[in-house]
Motif scaffolding. Structure first.
Motif, PDB file in Angstrom:
ATOM      1  N   VAL A   1      -9.427  -8.206   3.101  1.00 47.14           N
ATOM      2  CA  VAL A   1      -7.990  -8.368   2.920  1.00 47.14           C
ATOM      3  C   VAL A   1      -7.700  -7.975   1.472  1.00 47.14           C
ATOM      4  CG1 VAL A   1      -6.124 -10.063   2.794  1.00 47.14           C
ATOM      5  CG2 VAL A   1      -7.849 -10.255   4.582  1.00 47.14           C
ATOM      6  N   ALA A   2      -6.636  -7.232   1.248  1.00 48.75           N
ATOM      7  CA  ALA A   2      -6.319  -6.795  -0.117  1.00 48.75           C
ATOM      8  C   ALA A   2      -5.526  -7.856  -0.883  1.00 48.75           C
ATOM      9  CB  ALA A   2      -5.541  -5.488  -0.088  1.00 48.75           C
ATOM     10  N   HIS A   3      -4.432  -8.316  -0.308  1.00 45.55           N
ATOM     11  CA  HIS A   3      -3.550  -9.253  -1.005  1.00 45.55           C
ATOM     12  C   HIS A   3      -2.977 -10.264  -0.024  1.00 45.55           C
ATOM     13  CE1 HIS A   3      -3.504  -6.556  -4.478  1.00 45.55           C
ATOM     14  NE2 HIS A   3      -3.293  -5.575  -3.630  1.00 45.55           N
ATOM     15  N   VAL A   4      -2.748 -11.476  -0.529  1.00 41.74           N
ATOM     16  CA  VAL A   4      -2.066 -12.523   0.228  1.00 41.74           C
ATOM     17  C   VAL A   4      -0.722 -12.726  -0.461  1.00 41.74           C
ATOM     18  CG1 VAL A   4      -2.122 -14.937   0.946  1.00 41.74           C
ATOM     19  CG2 VAL A   4      -4.252 -13.616   0.847  1.00 41.74           C
ATOM     20  N   VAL A   5       0.361 -12.526   0.286  1.00 42.96           N
ATOM     21  CA  VAL A   5       1.703 -12.603  -0.293  1.00 42.96           C
ATOM     22  C   VAL A   5       2.523 -13.640   0.471  1.00 42.96           C
ATOM     23  CG1 VAL A   5       3.770 -11.305  -0.912  1.00 42.96           C
ATOM     24  CG2 VAL A   5       1.559 -10.141  -0.843  1.00 42.96           C
ATOM     25  N   PRO A   6       2.634 -14.862  -0.068  1.00 46.36           N
ATOM     26  CA  PRO A   6       3.492 -15.858   0.573  1.00 46.36           C
ATOM     27  C   PRO A   6       4.957 -15.440   0.456  1.00 46.36           C
ATOM     28  CG  PRO A   6       1.954 -16.880  -0.946  1.00 46.36           C
ATOM     29  CD  PRO A   6       1.901 -15.410  -1.194  1.00 46.36           C
ATOM     30  N   LEU A   7       5.681 -15.583   1.520  1.00 43.29           N
ATOM     31  CA  LEU A   7       7.096 -15.218   1.514  1.00 43.29           C
ATOM     32  C   LEU A   7       7.912 -16.474   1.233  1.00 43.29           C
ATOM     33  CD1 LEU A   7       7.026 -12.778   4.559  1.00 43.29           C
ATOM     34  CD2 LEU A   7       6.773 -12.255   2.131  1.00 43.29           C
ATOM     35  N   ALA A   8       7.938 -16.845  -0.046  1.00 40.72           N
ATOM     36  CA  ALA A   8       8.662 -18.032  -0.515  1.00 40.72           C
ATOM     37  C   ALA A   8       9.439 -17.643  -1.764  1.00 40.72           C
ATOM     38  CB  ALA A   8       7.687 -19.165  -0.829  1.00 40.72           C
ATOM     39  N   ARG A   9      10.540 -18.314  -1.983  1.00 45.25           N
ATOM     40  CA  ARG A   9      11.385 -17.970  -3.130  1.00 45.25           C
ATOM     41  C   ARG A   9      10.868 -18.562  -4.436  1.00 45.25           C
ATOM     42  NH1 ARG A   9      17.569 -17.720  -1.009  1.00 45.25           N
ATOM     43  NH2 ARG A   9      17.054 -16.564   0.857  1.00 45.25           N
ATOM     44  N   ASP A  10      10.365 -19.769  -4.378  1.00 48.78           N
ATOM     45  CA  ASP A  10       9.927 -20.484  -5.570  1.00 48.78           C
ATOM     46  C   ASP A  10       8.560 -19.969  -6.028  1.00 48.78           C
ATOM     47  OD1 ASP A  10       9.989 -22.695  -7.505  1.00 48.78           O
ATOM     48  OD2 ASP A  10       8.390 -23.523  -6.243  1.00 48.78           O
ATOM     49  N   GLN A  11       8.450 -19.597  -7.293  1.00 49.74           N
ATOM     50  CA  GLN A  11       7.213 -19.020  -7.815  1.00 49.74           C
ATOM     51  C   GLN A  11       6.052 -20.011  -7.757  1.00 49.74           C
ATOM     52  OE1 GLN A  11       7.207 -17.907 -11.976  1.00 49.74           O
ATOM     53  NE2 GLN A  11       5.708 -16.297 -11.603  1.00 49.74           N
ATOM     54  N   ALA A  12       6.295 -21.255  -8.084  1.00 53.88           N
ATOM     55  CA  ALA A  12       5.222 -22.254  -8.047  1.00 53.88           C
ATOM     56  C   ALA A  12       4.705 -22.444  -6.625  1.00 53.88           C
ATOM     57  CB  ALA A  12       5.726 -23.580  -8.612  1.00 53.88           C
ATOM     58  N   THR A  13       5.613 -22.456  -5.656  1.00 52.43           N
ATOM     59  CA  THR A  13       5.210 -22.576  -4.251  1.00 52.43           C
ATOM     60  C   THR A  13       4.402 -21.364  -3.823  1.00 52.43           C
ATOM     61  OG1 THR A  13       7.188 -23.883  -3.769  1.00 52.43           O
ATOM     62  CG2 THR A  13       6.069 -22.881  -1.897  1.00 52.43           C
ATOM     63  N   ARG A  14       4.840 -20.174  -4.224  1.00 49.73           N
ATOM     64  CA  ARG A  14       4.100 -18.948  -3.897  1.00 49.73           C
ATOM     65  C   ARG A  14       2.686 -19.001  -4.442  1.00 49.73           C
ATOM     66  NH1 ARG A  14       8.640 -16.164  -5.365  1.00 49.73           N
ATOM     67  NH2 ARG A  14       7.744 -15.580  -7.363  1.00 49.73           N
ATOM     68  N   ARG A  15       2.535 -19.429  -5.682  1.00 49.06           N
ATOM     69  CA  ARG A  15       1.205 -19.483  -6.295  1.00 49.06           C
ATOM     70  C   ARG A  15       0.305 -20.495  -5.588  1.00 49.06           C
ATOM     71  NH1 ARG A  15       2.844 -19.017 -12.688  1.00 49.06           N
ATOM     72  NH2 ARG A  15       3.160 -16.765 -12.645  1.00 49.06           N
ATOM     73  N   THR A  16       0.871 -21.645  -5.264  1.00 48.53           N
ATOM     74  CA  THR A  16       0.096 -22.668  -4.560  1.00 48.53           C
ATOM     75  C   THR A  16      -0.349 -22.165  -3.201  1.00 48.53           C
ATOM     76  OG1 THR A  16       1.282 -24.454  -5.681  1.00 48.53           O
ATOM     77  CG2 THR A  16       0.181 -25.008  -3.615  1.00 48.53           C
ATOM     78  N   ILE A  17       0.586 -21.612  -2.442  1.00 48.02           N
ATOM     79  CA  ILE A  17       0.264 -21.120  -1.102  1.00 48.02           C
ATOM     80  C   ILE A  17      -0.746 -19.982  -1.181  1.00 48.02           C
ATOM     81  CG2 ILE A  17       1.192 -19.916   0.910  1.00 48.02           C
ATOM     82  CD1 ILE A  17       3.764 -21.558   0.557  1.00 48.02           C
ATOM     83  N   ARG A  18      -0.568 -19.068  -2.115  1.00 47.66           N
ATOM     84  CA  ARG A  18      -1.500 -17.938  -2.241  1.00 47.66           C
ATOM     85  C   ARG A  18      -2.914 -18.435  -2.514  1.00 47.66           C
ATOM     86  NH1 ARG A  18       0.508 -15.385  -6.361  1.00 47.66           N
ATOM     87  NH2 ARG A  18       1.911 -14.138  -5.090  1.00 47.66           N
ATOM     88  N   GLY A  19      -3.062 -19.340  -3.463  1.00 41.00           N
ATOM     89  CA  GLY A  19      -4.389 -19.855  -3.799  1.00 41.00           C
ATOM     90  C   GLY A  19      -5.053 -20.550  -2.628  1.00 41.00           C
ATOM     91  N   GLU A  20      -4.298 -21.388  -1.949  1.00 37.48           N
ATOM     92  CA  GLU A  20      -4.859 -22.113  -0.814  1.00 37.48           C
ATOM     93  C   GLU A  20      -5.157 -21.170   0.354  1.00 37.48           C
ATOM     94  OE1 GLU A  20      -2.413 -25.464   0.108  1.00 37.48           O
ATOM     95  OE2 GLU A  20      -2.932 -26.472  -1.768  1.00 37.48           O
ATOM     96  N   ALA A  21      -4.261 -20.229   0.610  1.00 39.54           N
ATOM     97  CA  ALA A  21      -4.482 -19.286   1.711  1.00 39.54           C
ATOM     98  C   ALA A  21      -5.720 -18.434   1.452  1.00 39.54           C
ATOM     99  CB  ALA A  21      -3.258 -18.400   1.909  1.00 39.54           C
ATOM    100  N   GLU A  22      -5.903 -17.974   0.228  1.00 37.01           N
ATOM    101  CA  GLU A  22      -7.093 -17.189  -0.094  1.00 37.01           C
ATOM    102  C   GLU A  22      -8.365 -18.019   0.086  1.00 37.01           C
ATOM    103  OE1 GLU A  22      -6.530 -15.580  -4.028  1.00 37.01           O
ATOM    104  OE2 GLU A  22      -5.164 -14.015  -3.291  1.00 37.01           O
TER     105      GLU A  22
END
Length: 134
Positions: free
Chosen positions: A59-80
């Motif tokens: 997989v190249a990149h995990v991109v959470p589709l969320a507006r809040d940057q902190a939420t995106r970072r949290t989701i990306r880290g956990e999803a990876e």
């Protein structure tokens, strides 16, 4: 339909790639359900980007589709982390990509909880560090 008369090893490689893509789509839904249950964020939507011609488990990149940057970072880290625990390799490279989208919409609560438990069990039964251990 055109008959290409491909050698058996090429046909087998194509079949493995198709099966890996289906497994990735299913795993992505499982990851979305796990994150949704963990954070009470609804609905969770994630875009996975893959390179053209990448390895079946990459997989190249995990991109959470969320507006809040902190939420995106949290989701990306956990999803990876979860994707790695499921056997996927996150390998960003500078090549062209294509996207696969995952979301929890349309999944029953039973399925969502089952996916959550499956992923939690993977972390408990393996030596893989879970999101709580990071």
């Amino acid at each position: 339909m055109t008959n290409f008369n491909r050698p058996p090893d090429v046909v087998a490689a194509i079949q493995r790639t198709i099966e890996a893509e289906e497994r990735l789509k299913n795993d992505l839904v499982r990851v979305c359900c796990w994150i949704e249950e963990r954070h009470s964020i609804q609905p969770v939507k994630i875009e996975l980007q893959r390179h053209h011609g990448c390895a079946d488990n990459a997989v190249a990149h995990v991109v959470p589709l969320a507006r809040d940057q902190a939420t995106r970072r949290t989701i990306r880290g956990e999803a990876e982390t979860v994707l790695r625990a499921l056997g996927w390799v996150v390998k960003p490279e500078g090549r062209d990509i294509r996207s696969i989208y995952g979301r929890t919409q349309g999944r029953s609560q039973h399925d969502r909880l089952r996916y959550y438990v499956e992923i939690e069990n993977i972390f408990r039964s393996s030596q893989v560090a879970g999101p709580n251990d990071l």
